[in-house]
Write a protein that holds these residues in place. Sequence first.
Motif, PDB file in Angstrom:
ATOM      1  N   LEU A  21       0.811  -1.213   0.000  1.00  0.00           N
ATOM      2  CA  LEU A  21       0.000   0.000   0.000  1.00  0.00           C
ATOM      3  C   LEU A  21       0.846   1.265   0.000  1.00  0.00           C
ATOM      4  CD1 LEU A  21      -2.869  -1.077   2.410  1.00  0.00           C
ATOM      5  CD2 LEU A  21      -2.946  -0.904  -0.081  1.00  0.00           C
ATOM      6  N   SER A  22       1.951   1.268   0.727  1.00  0.00           N
ATOM      7  CA  SER A  22       2.785   2.471   0.746  1.00  0.00           C
ATOM      8  C   SER A  22       3.383   2.734  -0.635  1.00  0.00           C
ATOM      9  CB  SER A  22       3.877   2.373   1.811  1.00  0.00           C
ATOM     10  OG  SER A  22       4.687   1.234   1.605  1.00  0.00           O
ATOM     11  N   ASN A  23       3.770   1.682  -1.341  1.00  0.00           N
ATOM     12  CA  ASN A  23       4.286   1.857  -2.705  1.00  0.00           C
ATOM     13  C   ASN A  23       3.182   2.269  -3.675  1.00  0.00           C
ATOM     14  OD1 ASN A  23       7.311   1.059  -3.243  1.00  0.00           O
ATOM     15  ND2 ASN A  23       6.588  -0.302  -1.615  1.00  0.00           N
ATOM     16  N   GLN A  24       2.001   1.682  -3.529  1.00  0.00           N
ATOM     17  CA  GLN A  24       0.883   2.060  -4.393  1.00  0.00           C
ATOM     18  C   GLN A  24       0.496   3.519  -4.173  1.00  0.00           C
ATOM     19  OE1 GLN A  24      -2.921   0.237  -3.546  1.00  0.00           O
ATOM     20  NE2 GLN A  24      -3.600   0.454  -5.659  1.00  0.00           N
ATOM     21  N   TYR A  25       0.380   3.907  -2.917  1.00  0.00           N
ATOM     22  CA  TYR A  25      -0.044   5.278  -2.625  1.00  0.00           C
ATOM     23  C   TYR A  25       1.034   6.287  -3.021  1.00  0.00           C
ATOM     24  CZ  TYR A  25      -3.694   3.023   0.240  1.00  0.00           C
ATOM     25  OH  TYR A  25      -4.741   2.260   0.683  1.00  0.00           O
ATOM     26  N   ALA A  26       2.302   5.921  -2.858  1.00  0.00           N
ATOM     27  CA  ALA A  26       3.384   6.799  -3.305  1.00  0.00           C
ATOM     28  C   ALA A  26       3.318   6.987  -4.821  1.00  0.00           C
ATOM     29  CB  ALA A  26       4.737   6.226  -2.893  1.00  0.00           C
ATOM     30  N   MET A  27       3.055   5.896  -5.546  1.00  0.00           N
ATOM     31  CA  MET A  27       2.889   5.982  -7.001  1.00  0.00           C
ATOM     32  C   MET A  27       1.745   6.925  -7.361  1.00  0.00           C
ATOM     33  SD  MET A  27       1.693   2.940  -9.608  1.00  0.00           S
ATOM     34  CE  MET A  27       0.115   2.811  -8.717  1.00  0.00           C
TER      35      MET A  27
ATOM     36  N   LEU B 229      -3.500  10.108   2.038  1.00  0.00           N
ATOM     37  CA  LEU B 229      -2.894   8.828   1.677  1.00  0.00           C
ATOM     38  C   LEU B 229      -2.244   8.164   2.883  1.00  0.00           C
ATOM     39  CD1 LEU B 229      -1.341   9.828  -1.750  1.00  0.00           C
ATOM     40  CD2 LEU B 229      -3.160   8.146  -1.412  1.00  0.00           C
ATOM     41  N   LYS B 230      -1.590   8.937   3.714  1.00  0.00           N
ATOM     42  CA  LYS B 230      -0.976   8.382   4.924  1.00  0.00           C
ATOM     43  C   LYS B 230      -2.050   7.852   5.873  1.00  0.00           C
ATOM     44  CE  LYS B 230       3.091  11.386   4.812  1.00  0.00           C
ATOM     45  NZ  LYS B 230       3.812  12.495   5.494  1.00  0.00           N
ATOM     46  N   MET B 231      -3.136   8.608   5.996  1.00  0.00           N
ATOM     47  CA  MET B 231      -4.232   8.182   6.855  1.00  0.00           C
ATOM     48  C   MET B 231      -4.835   6.875   6.335  1.00  0.00           C
ATOM     49  SD  MET B 231      -7.633  10.368   7.988  1.00  0.00           S
ATOM     50  CE  MET B 231      -8.100  10.747   6.284  1.00  0.00           C
ATOM     51  N   GLU B 232      -5.025   6.770   5.035  1.00  0.00           N
ATOM     52  CA  GLU B 232      -5.589   5.559   4.447  1.00  0.00           C
ATOM     53  C   GLU B 232      -4.649   4.359   4.625  1.00  0.00           C
ATOM     54  OE1 GLU B 232      -7.886   8.146   0.991  1.00  0.00           O
ATOM     55  OE2 GLU B 232      -6.487   6.574   0.397  1.00  0.00           O
ATOM     56  N   HIS B 233      -3.351   4.589   4.482  1.00  0.00           N
ATOM     57  CA  HIS B 233      -2.379   3.518   4.687  1.00  0.00           C
ATOM     58  C   HIS B 233      -2.478   2.963   6.105  1.00  0.00           C
ATOM     59  CE1 HIS B 233       1.518   2.179   6.321  1.00  0.00           C
ATOM     60  NE2 HIS B 233       1.701   1.589   5.150  1.00  0.00           N
TER      61      HIS B 233
ATOM     62  N   LYS C 243       6.531  11.576  12.218  1.00  0.00           N
ATOM     63  CA  LYS C 243       7.390  12.396  11.363  1.00  0.00           C
ATOM     64  C   LYS C 243       7.873  11.610  10.157  1.00  0.00           C
ATOM     65  CE  LYS C 243       8.997  15.557  14.966  1.00  0.00           C
ATOM     66  NZ  LYS C 243      10.187  16.096  15.705  1.00  0.00           N
ATOM     67  N   SER C 244       8.168  10.336  10.359  1.00  0.00           N
ATOM     68  CA  SER C 244       8.658   9.500   9.266  1.00  0.00           C
ATOM     69  C   SER C 244       7.622   8.424   8.949  1.00  0.00           C
ATOM     70  CB  SER C 244       9.981   8.845   9.655  1.00  0.00           C
ATOM     71  OG  SER C 244      10.463   8.053   8.597  1.00  0.00           O
ATOM     72  N   HIS C 245       7.066   8.489   7.758  1.00  0.00           N
ATOM     73  CA  HIS C 245       6.019   7.554   7.342  1.00  0.00           C
ATOM     74  C   HIS C 245       6.562   6.704   6.195  1.00  0.00           C
ATOM     75  CE1 HIS C 245       2.170   6.127   5.710  1.00  0.00           C
ATOM     76  NE2 HIS C 245       1.665   6.398   6.890  1.00  0.00           N
ATOM     77  N   PRO C 246       6.104   5.447   6.051  1.00  0.00           N
ATOM     78  CA  PRO C 246       6.574   4.609   4.939  1.00  0.00           C
ATOM     79  C   PRO C 246       6.435   5.273   3.573  1.00  0.00           C
ATOM     80  CG  PRO C 246       5.330   3.283   6.484  1.00  0.00           C
ATOM     81  CD  PRO C 246       5.202   4.707   6.959  1.00  0.00           C
ATOM     82  N   ILE C 247       5.379   6.046   3.369  1.00  0.00           N
ATOM     83  CA  ILE C 247       5.199   6.731   2.083  1.00  0.00           C
ATOM     84  C   ILE C 247       6.280   7.783   1.887  1.00  0.00           C
ATOM     85  CG2 ILE C 247       3.663   8.213   0.722  1.00  0.00           C
ATOM     86  CD1 ILE C 247       1.302   6.764   2.006  1.00  0.00           C
ATOM     87  N   ASP C 248       6.608   8.512   2.958  1.00  0.00           N
ATOM     88  CA  ASP C 248       7.671   9.523   2.860  1.00  0.00           C
ATOM     89  C   ASP C 248       8.995   8.893   2.453  1.00  0.00           C
ATOM     90  OD1 ASP C 248       6.117  11.753   3.637  1.00  0.00           O
ATOM     91  OD2 ASP C 248       6.318  11.200   5.747  1.00  0.00           O
ATOM     92  N   LYS C 249       9.284   7.745   3.022  1.00  0.00           N
ATOM     93  CA  LYS C 249      10.557   7.082   2.725  1.00  0.00           C
ATOM     94  C   LYS C 249      10.660   6.707   1.257  1.00  0.00           C
ATOM     95  CE  LYS C 249      11.138   5.265   7.425  1.00  0.00           C
ATOM     96  NZ  LYS C 249      11.200   4.047   8.268  1.00  0.00           N
ATOM     97  N   ILE C 250       9.526   6.286   0.673  1.00  0.00           N
ATOM     98  CA  ILE C 250       9.531   5.922  -0.757  1.00  0.00           C
ATOM     99  C   ILE C 250       9.686   7.167  -1.624  1.00  0.00           C
ATOM    100  CG2 ILE C 250       8.129   4.917  -2.601  1.00  0.00           C
ATOM    101  CD1 ILE C 250       6.833   3.186  -0.345  1.00  0.00           C
ATOM    102  N   LEU C 251       9.045   8.262  -1.220  1.00  0.00           N
ATOM    103  CA  LEU C 251       9.090   9.490  -1.999  1.00  0.00           C
ATOM    104  C   LEU C 251      10.444  10.179  -1.924  1.00  0.00           C
ATOM    105  CD1 LEU C 251       5.555  10.960  -1.222  1.00  0.00           C
ATOM    106  CD2 LEU C 251       6.336   9.942  -3.369  1.00  0.00           C
TER     107      LEU C 251
END
Length: 364
Positions: free
Chosen positions: A88-94, A294-298, A351-359
Amino acid sequence: MKNMKEVMIEEINHIGIIKLNRIKALNALSLSMINDIKKALLAWENDPEIYMIYMSSLSETAFCAGGDVKKLYQHTITDDLDYVSTYLSNQYAMDYIIHTYSKPIITYVNGYIFGGGVGLAMGAKFFITSEHTKYGMPETQIGFFPDVGASYFLNKLPNQIGRYIGLLGQTLDYKDLIYLGIADYHILASNWHSIVDILYKKKWIKDDISNQLDHIFRTYNEIDEHKSDIEKHETHIDHIFSHDTIREILDHITLSDGYAKDISQKMLKLSPTALNITLELLKKGEGKDLLLCLKMEHDLSLSVVQTHDFKEGVRSLLVDKDKAFNWNPSSYKKIKIKDIKEIFKTLKEVKSHPIDKILEARNG
């Protein structure tokens, strides 16, 4: 052309081309597809020789039927939440990259576009429909909630139409999408080959790409004078879904009204828990930016995939396919709002979210 199995990637005439090719699964997005698309987008964004992106499907019936829900289910029942988070974090980052892309993205949607497929198209500069387009966010049918940024973009729709789409999972056609401003143009499938021919042969002016594309699409745009279904019933929809809870929505429906009765009957078949989670999510998404949504949904997903109704919904609709949904609680009248709110209490701003790390890869 580079064959990446489930995604075809190529470059023609300054265009980065992505063609979904998981045809037997109606292009349901696997993790490898998500990563391939994301990788290509990131490479092209910094490539001065790529002026635009064109995304379509090699299937004749579907653009993308959604995320790979069955795979998420398989990992969930073995308590592998790391895979769920990774997917999900990769999908939402995309999806976020598509929404905020620095070059025009063209998405031609010919056929089904559900769930995760909507995430691919909603952020495109040019979202183009055919007469075969069928759009929906049907997640409540499997005990889940509309994601891929739905808590952001459904709230952008007028009145209570976002709730109608998100709660009911209603399928929309091209007339609805054009009326709501979700889609930008409507071009017949029989004419799209002419568009592609122009895209691949035209001499582009690099600094004026969007205007050139806009002119091409307007030339082929089909105007349908018939009202969309949503336009016909917009007042009804707004009245029905303006209440603050699912119980109030269903309790206030006048069953003597045929349209309202039909909505009631459809909602009563869906997961009461998923309906309540969806409504609460849409309320919490109001006023938030896309990345926060997106972070909330993840984070919400990691809780919801562990619920009985998600596992039961996927089992019944996609695995055993018996459609013998055994929701628990079985009725909206048995739902305790405090239990729904408890699910949302697990969401924490970090502060650090899985989506942020991908972005971070995008920001260098």
